[in-house]
Design a protein around this motif. Structure first.
Motif, short mmCIF file in Angstrom:
data_model
loop_
_atom_site.label_atom_id
_atom_site.label_comp_id
_atom_site.label_asym_id
_atom_site.label_seq_id
_atom_site.Cartn_x
_atom_site.Cartn_y
_atom_site.Cartn_z
N GLN A 1 16.26 12.93 0.38
CA GLN A 1 16.44 12.95 1.83
C GLN A 1 15.53 13.98 2.50
OE1 GLN A 1 18.83 11.39 4.16
NE2 GLN A 1 17.53 12.44 5.62
N ALA A 2 14.83 13.54 3.55
CA ALA A 2 13.97 14.43 4.32
C ALA A 2 14.74 15.04 5.48
CB ALA A 2 12.75 13.66 4.84
N SER A 3 14.23 16.15 6.00
CA SER A 3 14.79 16.77 7.19
C SER A 3 13.98 16.32 8.40
CB SER A 3 14.75 18.29 7.08
OG SER A 3 15.58 18.75 6.03
N HIS A 4 14.66 16.01 9.49
CA HIS A 4 14.00 15.52 10.69
C HIS A 4 14.39 16.38 11.89
CE1 HIS A 4 12.94 11.98 8.37
NE2 HIS A 4 14.22 11.80 8.07
N THR A 5 13.43 16.53 12.79
CA THR A 5 13.67 17.32 13.99
C THR A 5 14.75 16.66 14.86
OG1 THR A 5 11.36 18.01 13.97
CG2 THR A 5 12.55 18.32 16.02
N GLY A 6 15.62 17.49 15.43
CA GLY A 6 16.62 16.98 16.35
C GLY A 6 17.98 16.74 15.72
N THR A 7 18.11 16.97 14.41
CA THR A 7 19.38 16.78 13.72
C THR A 7 19.72 18.06 12.96
OG1 THR A 7 18.90 14.43 13.47
CG2 THR A 7 20.67 15.32 12.12
N SER A 8 21.00 18.33 12.82
CA SER A 8 21.43 19.53 12.12
C SER A 8 20.91 19.56 10.69
CB SER A 8 22.96 19.61 12.12
OG SER A 8 23.41 20.63 11.26
N SER A 9 20.33 20.70 10.29
CA SER A 9 19.82 20.83 8.93
C SER A 9 20.94 20.76 7.91
CB SER A 9 19.04 22.13 8.78
OG SER A 9 19.88 23.25 9.04
#
Length: 286
Positions: A72-80
């Protein structure tokens, strides 16, 4: 090994793309299987992410297990925190795969784990796309990844234990600086720098006769960048791990038997591959 799922399989799972995983090898493939991750969120909810496992016949009845994965990647705008919880569940599935294939053969586990081993720099947002201060210790997320994935401590992180990285006790960045990416990516590529997300883990066995030589980063830099719109072929660097088969005479035996002791009850059905009727693939795997 790989090739991606069929359009029917993607539709059946409600996905629109795969993990982008493939294993190319010049050795015969004894067994292979794709393990689908159950969890996914954000943009990754539409990707059929997982781990691709192949058991390679090296000769003389000796084998090497190779796992390529994409988490799973991390994306801007969502809680880490949401992304971290998904990755923890996926790491748990990877741990189940490692236990299922057993420790009879040496193993190489590689891929884009999307777990940053480098702690936040002095400029946490990375607004300049440059490393303002080098760190010489590991992030909490990296330590948590090893705890979940390898609680018994069998895996060796080859990149962090190679050469200058080991002497400086630090993790190298496996991604280019943001300012070296195309302008068209500046909105989506907002990662901090430096950042390490890619790994090559090795689990040796005592009688394996497989010796690790070196692991290094390959930048895939475009040297004629003045004539191109980009300086790198990817937003990730490549990792090259080289191994040496010691005592070559020991590999001349014709005895077979790769993986009869594999605990197939804990992993999906394994596809048998008849190497005699297949076409071996050339690979960058040394």
């Amino acid at each position: 090994v790989g090739g991606g799922p069929s359009p029917w399989e993607l539709a059946r799972h409600g996905k629109w793309t795969d993990s982008g995983l493939v294993i190319l090898c010049r050795f015969p493939v004894a067994r292979s299987e794709f393990i689908r991750f159950d969890a996914g969120t954000g943009l990754d909810a539409g990707a059929l992410k997982g781990a691709l496992w192949a058991r390679l016949e090296l000769g003389g009845g000796r084998c090497l297990d190779v796992i390529n994965c994409h988490l799973q990647a991390s994306h801007t705008g969502t809680s880490s925190a949401a992304f971290e919880q998904v990755r923890l569940r996926q790491l748990g599935q990877l741990r189940g795969l490692l236990r299922g294939i057993g420790r009879e053969h040496p193993l190489v586990l590689t891929g884009d784990f999307n777990v940053d081993a480098i702690p936040e720099p002095s400029d946490p947002t990375g607004s300049y796309g440059l490393a303002l201060k080098k760190k010489r210790y590991e992030s909490k997320n990296y330590q948590e990844m090893l705890r979940v994935l390898d609680p018994d401590g069998y895996l060796v992180d080859l990149l962090s234990t190679s050469g200058v990285n080991q002497s400086l006790h630090r993790h190298p960045s496996t991604r280019p600086p943001r300012l070296e990416l195309p302008r068209s990516m500046h909105y989506t590529a907002r990662h901090k720098y430096p950042q390490r997300l890619d790994y090559v883990f090795y689990r040796p066995t005592l009688p394996s006769l497989i010796e690790h030589q070196e692991t290094r980063i390959v930048e895939f830099k475009v040297y004629d960048s003045a004539q191109a719109d980009f300086e790198h072929l990817s937003d990730h660097f490549g990792l090259l791990a080289c191994f040496h088969l010691r005592c070559r005479f020991a590999w001349q035996a014709t005895s077979g038997g790769c993986g009869e002791k594999t605990n197939t009850a804990s992993i999906p059905k394994i596809a048998e591959v008849n190497a005699k009727h297949g076409v071996p693939l050339k690979s960058l795997l040394h």
